[in-house]
Design an enzyme around this catalytic site. Sequence first.
Site, PDB file in Angstrom:
ATOM      1  CB  CYS A  63      -0.949   0.060   1.194  1.00 50.74           C
ATOM      2  SG  CYS A  63      -2.020  -1.390   1.315  1.00 50.74           S
ATOM      3  NE  ARG A 104      -6.790  -3.776   1.638  1.00 52.72           N
ATOM      4  CZ  ARG A 104      -7.739  -4.667   1.862  1.00 52.72           C
ATOM      5  NH1 ARG A 104      -8.977  -4.445   1.444  1.00 52.72           N
ATOM      6  NH2 ARG A 104      -7.466  -5.779   2.515  1.00 52.72           N
ATOM      7  CG  LEU A 105      -1.114  -4.543  -3.820  1.00 52.09           C
ATOM      8  CD1 LEU A 105      -1.767  -4.560  -5.194  1.00 52.09           C
ATOM      9  CD2 LEU A 105       0.400  -4.651  -3.959  1.00 52.09           C
ATOM     10  CB  VAL A 147      -1.648  -8.709  -0.024  1.00 54.12           C
ATOM     11  CG1 VAL A 147      -0.883 -10.011   0.200  1.00 54.12           C
ATOM     12  CG2 VAL A 147      -1.014  -7.909  -1.159  1.00 54.12           C
ATOM     13  N   GLY A 155       2.572  -2.548   4.194  1.00 55.70           N
ATOM     14  CA  GLY A 155       3.481  -3.663   4.474  1.00 55.70           C
ATOM     15  C   GLY A 155       2.760  -4.950   4.764  1.00 55.70           C
ATOM     16  CG  ASP A 163      -1.289  -7.399   7.680  1.00 58.61           C
ATOM     17  OD1 ASP A 163      -2.206  -6.794   7.092  1.00 58.61           O
ATOM     18  OD2 ASP A 163      -0.149  -7.528   7.197  1.00 58.61           O
ATOM     19  CG  LEU A 175      11.098 -11.799  -7.829  1.00 59.97           C
ATOM     20  CD1 LEU A 175      11.556 -10.394  -7.445  1.00 59.97           C
ATOM     21  CD2 LEU A 175      10.208 -11.761  -9.061  1.00 59.97           C
ATOM     22  CB  SER A 223      13.182 -10.791  -3.866  1.00 62.12           C
ATOM     23  OG  SER A 223      14.496 -10.378  -4.167  1.00 62.12           O
ATOM     24  N   GLY A 224      15.443 -12.903  -3.290  1.00 60.93           N
ATOM     25  CA  GLY A 224      16.639 -13.279  -2.539  1.00 60.93           C
ATOM     26  C   GLY A 224      17.485 -12.103  -2.100  1.00 60.93           C
TER      27      GLY A 224
END
Length: 609
Positions: free
Chosen positions: A2, A50-51, A53, A78, A102, A261, A373-374
């Site tokens: 977000c 807002r995204l 999830v 987050g 959350d 990824l 991701s790493g």
Amino acid sequence: MCGVVGVVDYDTPPEHRRELLQAMTETMACRGPDADGLWFGPSVGLGHRRLSVIDPEHGQQPMTARHQGRGAAITFSGEIYNFRELRAELITHGHQFRTACDTEVVLRGYLQWGAALVERLNGMFAFAVWDEQTEELLLVRDRMGVKPLYYWPTAAGVRFGSEPKAVLADRMLPRRVGAEGLCEVLDMVKTPEAAVFTGLSEVRPGQLVRVGRGGVRRQTYWRLEAREHTDDLPTTIGTVRELLADTVTRQLVSDVPLGTLLSGGLDSSAVTALAALSGPVRSFSVDFRGAADGFASDAVRREADAPYVRELARHVGADHLEVLLDSPGLTDPAVRAAVLRATDLPPAYWGDMWPSLYLFFRAVREQVTVALSGEAADELFGGYRWFRNPAALRAATFPWLTSGSARYFGGSSLFQPGLLDKLDLVGYRAARYAEAIAEVPVLPGESDTDRRMREIGYLNLTRFVQTLLDRKDRMSMAVGLEVRVPFCDHRLVEYVFNVPWEMKSFDGREKSLLRAAVADLLPRSVVERVKTPYPATQDPGYEGVLRAELTRVLGDPDAPVLPLLDLDRARAAAGRATGAVSRPYDRGSLELVLWLNSWLTEYEVTLDL
């Protein structure tokens, strides 16, 4: 994920700032394409994009709650990976939840524990909580700085947002950059809290910022600490595996499509293999058209990624997609404009990586909403060459800016010598290095070698990795993709930071601990592979476009970058022939001049030099 924004004004009712708050919120539309909201209280206005999830149908923000007569409002960005455990604990304290997300856990956690809530959180986050009782705003950023948060104190309060553009939407705030700000742009130092624009600050990782009628107060709630490591090598390897496996499992929680990824290197392969233990996994890699057949090794990239990516994907049964890019895409003016809008600053180094990452993430976003991701494994486990370069270890400066590595991050060769002398880049770098070294925790009785390697690790974890996390955050959120970074889990970071260097490099190679911890999950070729950085284009056509653009800029008398340049050198660089293979570290100066000119133009920046 977000985007968050807000205004605190103790003199003017925030409702009078509705138009401003709406404008600030709209700048975050890319970070939150699914919904938006505003909330006003006495002296405060909060905005949110807002995204969705977790619990997509609920969890609209800004969110409010009350408990035992106390009320608060939150705008949150987050993911909290232990929110279910915290939710269960809060229920025992009498809290009743309206959602399964959350965000409500964080809000009710604040009502229960106050600011001490942050010490209980495991995740990546940047949020603001308004306390109705104290009329105080609390700004909070996660321990490793995965998610960004900026603020600008004013005479009557503060402006804040997930990105500089959100704060700068207030046109009453001047867009000025002084000598220190320009040093941050030109050098790879990434000073905590520094935000380039004069008056703007970034909440430091692991920091709380309290805003009240008395002004702004900063408080550190987490920092790296020196602790004696008592585990033997087998126990240490096992603990790394246990912590990483738990972290990856926690970060797989999502109510929307998720993937990983994958570069074919040790870090991303470990994350993908661990994710595959929990069920079918989708993975994504990026490369350039023709790179597999026409790859030319250099001092940084010895081999192509593709063969390793494909082998790992087959090994774990991943549903894999290769995203192939080309130079026309990287040089597309619309793409480069989108990159600049996402960063709000000139990309710091190797400018082609920014548009390539943007295009890669855009393609990934068509398939999934969340990706693991790493990132940060090299900083944590000692993956870079400077961890094993004696000259870099002896140098009294940031190891990535020593002679063996500096060419990969430099780009000031086309600027006026007089400008560089005036800025005193050398002195600025030395001062920032001294500040960083003074912060490093000390373990009594530690050997000189372990002491120095602790310093090198600290510099990497508090300075260098921030540039990579910023790049990944801006490019992913520019297309509405949430990228999670398991290697930034604070439990893992705290543990590995205190492992002695001899144990971290027990087999004489980079990332010995990580390799040993995940070797049983990976093909032998991936386990033995030497570190290779994120791919960069080797197409000479790309560099040709840069030189042509520099020629155009030099011919524009109104180009704002011209007064900063050594024009003779710049003209020579623009006219220089491109080799058969374009190397990213040879075009850093071209990239920086072009990005800087675009930034000065688009952001109407005034330089105070």
